[in-house]
Scaffold this motif. Structure first.
Motif, PDB file in Angstrom:
ATOM      1  N   ILE A 717      53.825  33.994  46.330  1.00  0.00           N
ATOM      2  CA  ILE A 717      53.674  34.528  44.965  1.00  0.00           C
ATOM      3  C   ILE A 717      52.200  34.877  44.761  1.00  0.00           C
ATOM      4  CG2 ILE A 717      53.868  34.048  42.506  1.00  0.00           C
ATOM      5  CD1 ILE A 717      56.088  32.051  43.211  1.00  0.00           C
ATOM      6  N   GLY A 718      51.939  36.161  44.582  1.00  0.00           N
ATOM      7  CA  GLY A 718      50.584  36.602  44.253  1.00  0.00           C
ATOM      8  C   GLY A 718      50.451  36.777  42.754  1.00  0.00           C
ATOM      9  N   ASP A 719      49.786  35.838  42.080  1.00  0.00           N
ATOM     10  CA  ASP A 719      49.693  35.879  40.625  1.00  0.00           C
ATOM     11  C   ASP A 719      48.312  36.373  40.179  1.00  0.00           C
ATOM     12  OD1 ASP A 719      48.148  33.747  41.338  1.00  0.00           O
ATOM     13  OD2 ASP A 719      49.279  32.230  40.225  1.00  0.00           O
ATOM     14  N   GLU A 720      47.989  36.127  38.895  1.00  0.00           N
ATOM     15  CA  GLU A 720      46.720  36.586  38.330  1.00  0.00           C
ATOM     16  C   GLU A 720      45.528  35.953  39.053  1.00  0.00           C
ATOM     17  OE1 GLU A 720      43.952  38.496  35.800  1.00  0.00           O
ATOM     18  OE2 GLU A 720      46.035  38.893  36.321  1.00  0.00           O
ATOM     19  N   GLN A 721      45.644  34.676  39.370  1.00  0.00           N
ATOM     20  CA  GLN A 721      44.543  34.020  40.072  1.00  0.00           C
ATOM     21  C   GLN A 721      44.351  34.636  41.458  1.00  0.00           C
ATOM     22  OE1 GLN A 721      44.482  29.754  39.899  1.00  0.00           O
ATOM     23  NE2 GLN A 721      43.240  29.543  41.751  1.00  0.00           N
ATOM     24  N   THR A 722      45.451  34.970  42.100  1.00  0.00           N
ATOM     25  CA  THR A 722      45.348  35.630  43.409  1.00  0.00           C
ATOM     26  C   THR A 722      44.582  36.944  43.286  1.00  0.00           C
ATOM     27  OG1 THR A 722      47.497  34.688  44.023  1.00  0.00           O
ATOM     28  CG2 THR A 722      46.667  36.501  45.369  1.00  0.00           C
ATOM     29  N   ARG A 723      44.908  37.705  42.258  1.00  0.00           N
ATOM     30  CA  ARG A 723      44.224  38.996  42.066  1.00  0.00           C
ATOM     31  C   ARG A 723      42.721  38.805  41.897  1.00  0.00           C
ATOM     32  NH1 ARG A 723      41.834  41.867  38.376  1.00  0.00           N
ATOM     33  NH2 ARG A 723      42.103  40.243  36.818  1.00  0.00           N
ATOM     34  N   LYS A 724      42.330  37.818  41.070  1.00  0.00           N
ATOM     35  CA  LYS A 724      40.908  37.574  40.849  1.00  0.00           C
ATOM     36  C   LYS A 724      40.221  37.107  42.129  1.00  0.00           C
ATOM     37  CE  LYS A 724      41.090  36.559  35.906  1.00  0.00           C
ATOM     38  NZ  LYS A 724      40.787  35.568  34.834  1.00  0.00           N
ATOM     39  N   GLU A 725      40.919  36.261  42.877  1.00  0.00           N
ATOM     40  CA  GLU A 725      40.319  35.766  44.123  1.00  0.00           C
ATOM     41  C   GLU A 725      40.166  36.883  45.153  1.00  0.00           C
ATOM     42  OE1 GLU A 725      41.931  31.143  43.821  1.00  0.00           O
ATOM     43  OE2 GLU A 725      42.918  32.570  45.161  1.00  0.00           O
ATOM     44  N   ILE A 726      41.081  37.822  45.155  1.00  0.00           N
ATOM     45  CA  ILE A 726      40.949  38.970  46.062  1.00  0.00           C
ATOM     46  C   ILE A 726      39.720  39.775  45.703  1.00  0.00           C
ATOM     47  CG2 ILE A 726      41.971  41.196  46.692  1.00  0.00           C
ATOM     48  CD1 ILE A 726      44.714  39.869  46.505  1.00  0.00           C
ATOM     49  N   SER A 727      39.526  40.015  44.391  1.00  0.00           N
ATOM     50  CA  SER A 727      38.358  40.775  43.936  1.00  0.00           C
ATOM     51  C   SER A 727      37.068  40.066  44.311  1.00  0.00           C
ATOM     52  CB  SER A 727      38.441  40.978  42.422  1.00  0.00           C
ATOM     53  OG  SER A 727      37.288  41.643  41.955  1.00  0.00           O
ATOM     54  N   THR A 728      37.023  38.744  44.067  1.00  0.00           N
ATOM     55  CA  THR A 728      35.818  37.979  44.401  1.00  0.00           C
ATOM     56  C   THR A 728      35.587  37.948  45.900  1.00  0.00           C
ATOM     57  OG1 THR A 728      36.173  36.585  42.460  1.00  0.00           O
ATOM     58  CG2 THR A 728      34.683  35.752  44.154  1.00  0.00           C
ATOM     59  N   TYR A 729      36.693  37.792  46.642  1.00  0.00           N
ATOM     60  CA  TYR A 729      36.605  37.704  48.108  1.00  0.00           C
ATOM     61  C   TYR A 729      35.975  38.959  48.692  1.00  0.00           C
ATOM     62  CZ  TYR A 729      38.367  37.015  52.910  1.00  0.00           C
ATOM     63  OH  TYR A 729      38.484  36.846  54.259  1.00  0.00           O
ATOM     64  N   HIS A 730      36.406  40.100  48.217  1.00  0.00           N
ATOM     65  CA  HIS A 730      35.871  41.356  48.745  1.00  0.00           C
ATOM     66  C   HIS A 730      34.483  41.657  48.202  1.00  0.00           C
ATOM     67  CE1 HIS A 730      39.357  42.749  51.047  1.00  0.00           C
ATOM     68  NE2 HIS A 730      40.102  42.189  50.109  1.00  0.00           N
ATOM     69  N   SER A 731      34.210  41.292  46.956  1.00  0.00           N
ATOM     70  CA  SER A 731      32.877  41.540  46.403  1.00  0.00           C
ATOM     71  C   SER A 731      31.824  40.677  47.065  1.00  0.00           C
ATOM     72  CB  SER A 731      32.873  41.291  44.892  1.00  0.00           C
ATOM     73  OG  SER A 731      33.097  39.920  44.611  1.00  0.00           O
ATOM     74  N   ASN A 732      32.233  39.537  47.655  1.00  0.00           N
ATOM     75  CA  ASN A 732      31.282  38.655  48.341  1.00  0.00           C
ATOM     76  C   ASN A 732      31.026  39.063  49.784  1.00  0.00           C
ATOM     77  OD1 ASN A 732      30.885  37.055  46.124  1.00  0.00           O
ATOM     78  ND2 ASN A 732      32.366  35.496  46.713  1.00  0.00           N
ATOM     79  N   GLY A 733      31.641  40.164  50.212  1.00  0.00           N
ATOM     80  CA  GLY A 733      31.318  40.668  51.540  1.00  0.00           C
ATOM     81  C   GLY A 733      32.461  40.685  52.512  1.00  0.00           C
ATOM     82  N   ALA A 734      33.606  40.072  52.183  1.00  0.00           N
ATOM     83  CA  ALA A 734      34.724  40.103  53.113  1.00  0.00           C
ATOM     84  C   ALA A 734      35.287  41.516  53.153  1.00  0.00           C
ATOM     85  CB  ALA A 734      35.794  39.119  52.686  1.00  0.00           C
ATOM     86  N   SER A 735      35.605  42.003  54.345  1.00  0.00           N
ATOM     87  CA  SER A 735      36.109  43.368  54.448  1.00  0.00           C
ATOM     88  C   SER A 735      37.425  43.433  55.219  1.00  0.00           C
ATOM     89  CB  SER A 735      35.074  44.264  55.113  1.00  0.00           C
ATOM     90  OG  SER A 735      34.725  43.741  56.384  1.00  0.00           O
TER      91      SER A 735
END
Length: 843
Positions: A717-735
């Protein structure tokens, strides 16, 4: 050079002729000889004429050279003047020496070309030299005079500055003597010295006059002592002027006398408060009178002072019937300014015209008034700043009644409105503290707040307070996450003042503030849907619903424009109606909300062969989310996107197509979980890497961590927290995903919905709280993936070799050329004798 022809020997047009036939040779020769003699005579005359012309030419050239010499001499004198040091004493001598060198050089060059003219032009050079020397001497005199006058002005400026800083008679006398000494040291004429002295004295006296008059008006000591000292000194010639003492000692003695007079008056009237209310100029007159009587206060004067009536004081002074007491009386009742009589009768200010004195007094009075106004403004500004700071401190609860009492003592003239406002603020602050304490107690006991209870409303607002509103206005995300959201979640209500602030920020001209407010309201709505709906109207709820759906699919700028619904009332009304029309299209059939377009959308994407909803790499229809909220999220996302796109295009088919394409950004099929499933933000899109060409390593981790029995399926289940963590994950340099178990980036987490035979449920921890799991490849996972990749690489190489070998074999069959030995040997090394036999021709 062509020689000019003399008129006496002008050329003839008659050609030369030979001797006539009947003329003898002798007669012809005689004629020729006579002709030649005439020619010789003519040439002699021409020579004399040439010599005269040459002399004139030389003289003319010499005159032109002398003219150039004159010009050069004048320019040289100008250059010498410009480059001469200020006040140079030997300028004339240096200028004459320079001219002599120039003159000698000129005559020397003239002697080389025209020696006969040297004597004549020596006289001209000498005559010009006399004029040159006179001009140099005149310049030196003017320059020296200017040197002295400039120096006097410079020193006068210093004196004027010193007097302006301390405008007393002592300073004037000191600076007058200093300037007089400077003027006396110059070479100016007696008349010029007198003029310079008069100019200097006038300036210094004017500055002193104005300064002393201004001092009398301002009374620096604020108790009459300053004016009393000046008045005593002006009325008593020997007061403070003992020649055996220094100026400072005389001033100290004068101050002692003034203090003694002050003490005598205070003792006589028996009240320091009464004395302090007497105006400074009146105090000066009284002290001067007491000093002149040896420190004794006249009884009538004491009674007049006790009455507080200035007219009585002036009458008591005047009744003493002395010239000094009359002046003092005039000073007391304002008939005469405190020092005007002394200043105007002082011969040391004789150089100041009467009209100038009036101007100086007017300037002094204007400056004193202006200074008083500025001082009052500064004092008022300081008081206002102090009171405003106290108001803020009272509102914030950091100041109390004691602080207010101190302020009143410090500023007894405080406005009644300010005092009343702070009293009310103090009462309000105290009430807020009580309300906040009540709120804390209610929250601690786990009670839910009642939105219809005004007291509960006040309690929540008190918890937030002005500091909370300020934090929101500063876009403090930590305050929202750590204070507001937990408060809303526990109270199941929203502080009304905070909510009003956030709603107002949505239409802020700063897009950053507006988007921040939308996100904050969205968090509040998710934390307490019930509390949100009770505190906000339908328009705000609709805006937040639009934001929550659109933030995954639209750019911040487009989303903000959609939420605001247009910049004019007309545009807002049109967009609102279009959204209503789009929503109406979602309803089909006779029963309201029975069948929605989202169902058609889900069927379409699942059944189209090879379509988006198909299982990856297979033909099996992908499963839908089994978890109820995920099903609702799928439908709601499409429905809301359809409404948004319909409001944009006003066309049902275009809206369906556009909404479907937008959905593909976040919704995709995942093979993780046992059954291909349509889900939002699957790990394949979140940045997790495949290992060995698949995501089995994630499936293994989930089954191991949750200890799932074999055959048990689950869904991520990808919920709202998942969405935010994806955004943070990629903004911190993960590609492209994780690189190993030591990777320091925390990847997105998911909830796990277990589809077990005994009942589907969310995976929970020991406390019954839903577990969130993120995935990390182990060394074994990475090694296995690497081994798999090596195997795949080797298989690819083997296929390439076999292809090459096959082509060589076919070529051998058709041409009879044997397969190269190295290929045959490599084939045997790879496959031995078990593989196909090498193709050969001819045995």
């Amino acid at each position: 050079m062509q020689v000019p022809v003399s008129p006496s020997v002008a050329p003839s047009n008659i050609p030369l002729q030979s001797p006539a036939a009947n003329e003898s040779a002798g007669s012809f020769g005689a004629d020729v000889g006579k002709g030649l003699a005439d020619v010789g005579n003519n040439l002699g005359s021409l020579g004399l004429q040439l010599k005269s012309t040459e002399l004139q030419t030389q003289k003319f050239a010499a005159m032109r050279s002398f003219s150039a010499f004159q010009t050069a001499s004048a320019q040289t004198l100008t250059d010498l003047q410009q480059n001469a040091p200020v006040g140079q004493s030997n300028f004339t001598d240096q200028a004459v020496a320079t001219y002599k060198n120039m003159g000698a050089d000129f005559l020397n060059k003239l002697g080389q070309t025209s020696p006969d003219l040297q004597d004549e032009f020596s006289t001209h050079v000498a005559s010009l030299g006399e004029s040159f020397a006179q001009q140099a001497a005149a310049y030196q005199l003017r320059a020296q005079q200017q040197f002295f006058t400039n120096g006097i002005q410079d020193e006068l400026n210093k004196s004027n500055t010193n007097i302006g800083a301390n405008p007393t008679q002592h300073t004037l006398d000191t600076e007058r003597k200093r300037i007089t000494d400077f003027i006396g040291a110059t070479v100016l004429s007696p008349e010029e010295k007198v003029a310079e002295a008069r100019k200097a004295y006038t300036q210094m006296e004017a500055i002193t006059y104005k300064g002393m008059y201004k001092s009398a008006l301002t009374d620096p000591t604020q108790n009459g002592v300053g004016q009393a000292s000046e008045l005593i000194q002006s009325l008593s010639g020997d007061a403070g002027s003992n020649p055996s003492k220094s100026f400072e000692e005389n001033q100290a003695a004068l101050t002692d006398r003034v203090n003694a007079g002050t003490q005598a008056v205070v003792s006589a009237i028996g009240s320091i408060d009464l004395w302090s209310r007497i105006p400074p100029q009146v105090q000066a007159a009284i002290i001067s009178n007491v000093d002149s009587h040896g420190g004794v206060v006249n009884p009538d004067l004491a009674n007049a002072i006790k009455s507080g009536n200035i007219t009585n004081v002036a009458d008591a002074l005047r009744s003493q019937n002395t010239s000094r007491s009359a002046i003092e009386a005039n000073v007391a009742d304002g008939t005469t300014p405190p020092l005007s009589a002394g200043l105007d009768s002082d011969s040391r200010y004789a150089n100041i015209p009467y009209e100038t004195r009036l101007t100086l007094r007017a300037d002094a009075e204007r400056e004193v008034t202006q200074a008083s106004v500025e001082q009052t403004k500064a004092a008022d500004a300081q008081q206002n700043q102090y009171i405003n700071s106290l108001k803020l401190a009272i509102d914030q609860g950091t100041a109390g009644q004691t602080d207010l009492d101190v302020a009143l003592q410090r500023y007894p003239n405080m406005k009644a409105s300010d005092y009343s406002e702070m009293q009310k603020g103090l009462a309000s602050s105290t009430n807020k503290i009580v309300l906040a304490n009540e709120a804390v107690q209610k929250l601690s006991s786990g009670q839910v707040f009642d939105p219809s209870d005004p007291r509960d409303k006040q309690r929540l607002n008190a918890v937030i307070g002005d500091q909370g509103i300020a934090a929101v206005n500063k876009l403090d995300g930590n305050y929202m996450a750590q204070t507001v959201i937990p408060l809303v979640r526990q109270a199941q209500d929203v502080p009304s003042e905070l909510g009003g602030t956030l709603v107002g920020m949505i239409r802020n001209t700063d897009p950053q503030k507006a988007q921040w407010a939308l996100d904050a309201l969205s968090q509040i709505q998710l934390a307490s849907p019930k509390g949100f709906s009770q505190r906000f109207n339908a328009d705000t709820e609709s805006a937040i619903q639009l934001y929550q759906t659109g933030k995954d699919y639209y750019s911040p700028t487009d989303l903000l424009s959609m939420v605001r619904g247009g910049d004019t009332p007309e545009a807002q009304a049109q967009i609102k109606q279009a959204r209503i029309d789009g929503k109406a299209l979602l309803i089909t059939g006779k029963e309201t909300n029975k069948v929605i377009l989202a169902n058609n959308f889900i069927r379409n994407i699942r059944t189209v062969p090879g379509g988006w909803g198909q299982a990856i790499g297979g033909k099996t229809e992908a499963a839908l989310p089994a978890y109820g909220p995920q099903q609702e999220a799928l439908k709601n996302d499409f429905n809301n996107l359809f409404i948004n796109e319909y409001a944009k295009y006003h066309d049902e088919n275009l809206a369906i197509e556009s909404a479907t394409n937008l959905m593909k950004r976040d919704w995709a099929v995942t093979n993780i979980g046992g059954t291909p499933t349509l889900m939002k933000n699957p790990p394949e899109l979140a940045g997790y890497p495949s290992i060995g060409g698949n995501y089995n390593w994630i499936d293994n981790q989930i089954r191991s961590d949750l200890q799932l029995p074999k055959g048990t399926d689950y869904q991520l289940i990808g919920d709202e927290q998942t969405r935010k963590e994806i955004s943070t994950y990629h903004s911190n340099g993960a590609s492209t995903g994780l690189t190993g178990p030591d990777d320091r980036q925390t990847p997105p987490s998911y909830l796990i919905y277990i589809k077990s035979p005994d009942g589907a449920h969310l995976a929970t921890d020991a406390n019954g709280i839903p577990r969130r799991i993120f995935f990390q490849p182990t060394q074994e996972d990475l090694a296995g993936g690497q081994h798999f990749m090596l195997q795949m690489d080797q298989i690819a190489k083997d296929h390439a070799f076999l292809d090459m070998y096959t082509k060589a074999a076919q070529h051998s069959v058709y041409t009879g050329i044997p397969i190269p030995a190295d290929l045959v040997n490599e084939y045997k090394a790879k496959f031995g004798d078990s593989g196909p036999a090498p193709v050969s021709v001819g045995g």
